[in-house]
Design a protein around this motif. Sequence first.
Motif, PDB file in Angstrom:
ATOM      1  N   UNK A  13      -4.938   6.293   8.988  1.00  0.00           N
ATOM      2  CA  UNK A  13      -3.769   5.860   8.229  1.00  0.00           C
ATOM      3  C   UNK A  13      -4.138   4.824   7.176  1.00  0.00           C
ATOM      4  N   UNK A  14      -5.127   3.971   7.485  1.00  0.00           N
ATOM      5  CA  UNK A  14      -5.629   3.047   6.465  1.00  0.00           C
ATOM      6  C   UNK A  14      -6.180   3.828   5.272  1.00  0.00           C
ATOM      7  N   UNK A  15      -6.944   4.873   5.568  1.00  0.00           N
ATOM      8  CA  UNK A  15      -7.528   5.690   4.505  1.00  0.00           C
ATOM      9  C   UNK A  15      -6.478   6.393   3.677  1.00  0.00           C
ATOM     10  N   UNK A  16      -5.464   6.948   4.335  1.00  0.00           N
ATOM     11  CA  UNK A  16      -4.392   7.646   3.618  1.00  0.00           C
ATOM     12  C   UNK A  16      -3.665   6.686   2.682  1.00  0.00           C
TER      13      UNK A  16
ATOM     14  N   UNK B  84      -3.562   6.666  -1.426  1.00  0.00           N
ATOM     15  CA  UNK B  84      -2.264   6.771  -2.107  1.00  0.00           C
ATOM     16  C   UNK B  84      -2.172   5.724  -3.212  1.00  0.00           C
ATOM     17  N   UNK B  85      -2.719   4.548  -2.953  1.00  0.00           N
ATOM     18  CA  UNK B  85      -2.700   3.490  -3.965  1.00  0.00           C
ATOM     19  C   UNK B  85      -3.561   3.860  -5.170  1.00  0.00           C
ATOM     20  N   UNK B  86      -4.468   4.817  -4.976  1.00  0.00           N
ATOM     21  CA  UNK B  86      -5.309   5.294  -6.082  1.00  0.00           C
ATOM     22  C   UNK B  86      -4.765   6.594  -6.673  1.00  0.00           C
ATOM     23  N   UNK B  87      -3.519   6.943  -6.288  1.00  0.00           N
ATOM     24  CA  UNK B  87      -2.859   8.149  -6.787  1.00  0.00           C
ATOM     25  C   UNK B  87      -3.500   9.436  -6.266  1.00  0.00           C
ATOM     26  N   UNK B  88      -4.124   9.353  -5.099  1.00  0.00           N
ATOM     27  CA  UNK B  88      -4.672  10.532  -4.427  1.00  0.00           C
ATOM     28  C   UNK B  88      -3.856  10.768  -3.169  1.00  0.00           C
TER      29      UNK B  88
END
Length: 347
Positions: A302-305, A309-313
């Motif tokens: 979840x940290x990775x997700x 997301x903050x990098x628009x991925x």
Amino acid sequence: MADIFDSICPIFLDRNEEVVEQVGSGVLVTIADTIFLLTAAHVVDWSSQGVLCIPSNAGIVPIDGSFVSIETQKGVARSKDKIDLAYYNLTKSLGANLHQSLRPIERNDLWLTDNTLDDDVYTFSGFPVNKSRNKANTVSTELFSYSGHAAVDKKYENLGYDKDTNIVINYRIKKSVSPDGVKLNPPHPRGISGGGVFRWPKDVGHRPQELRRSLVGIAHTYLKTQNCLVGTRLDLYYQLIQQNNPHLFPAASGHTESPERTIPLFLSVVCYRKEEWPLLMSQFADADHMQNSWNEWRQAVENGIEQMQRKNVLMIPIELTADEIMKHCASENIPNTGRTRADLAGR
């Protein structure tokens, strides 16, 4: 040192009388160079009876800025509103003169990709109205927090809430205890509407010393007879703000110097069932490189997700069972490794 809870702001109502009264709470969030005050729609509804105000370095002042509030369907009372969403876009002047105790939070303290399971812990924080005082033209109030485990799916269903839009936690006020287990007598939660809902680390039981929390929602309802608190997920606010203020989100709107970020990228991420974790660990060829428990693995994923997301991925969770992984490995005659599982999820 600034604290994430410094972003929570009391909201007052001035009826053009000598005494202002507190009616709710809000959360201050900075997006680009703009400060937003997120709150509940039923708090903003008090504006029909006077002027809504917040603390500034010049005292209690009117909220200066435009606001957006989602209306209920015709014939539906606000008390039945499951979303209860509103926010203010504060003027530069008010944003620069917020009370010195207030600190808007930024994107790194927001969590837009939170998902909820029964054992997850959340904290609802705001300013209860019965802790507000007005003496000798001095207004004071106190911040309180109420924590509990997420409700089970059946409770969501019975109450008519959707896990995709709401966070519901179990909270029995008469059985409140401190983190040390000492019985408490907290104030009634009325007034914390519009305050923050904060996510605890999903593996907090394994790492109790690490209590860094992130804003994941806005509180709006206390259901005493059902023993629960309800909030609306933060990503709904974020989506609405983005729709109304595309200039604050250059990567999403396409106005950016980085062409690769003009549209979101999509990647799959492998997810596993909790009940299969021991079986999976016995089958993985790379089990020694995995986390020690399913809860630790979940927190890492979840940290990775959220970071991506903050990098628009955008990461798309793909659940794989032990059986389908083993069948895939057998049919392809390949080892059960992370690369193999990632390729299967990608398919």
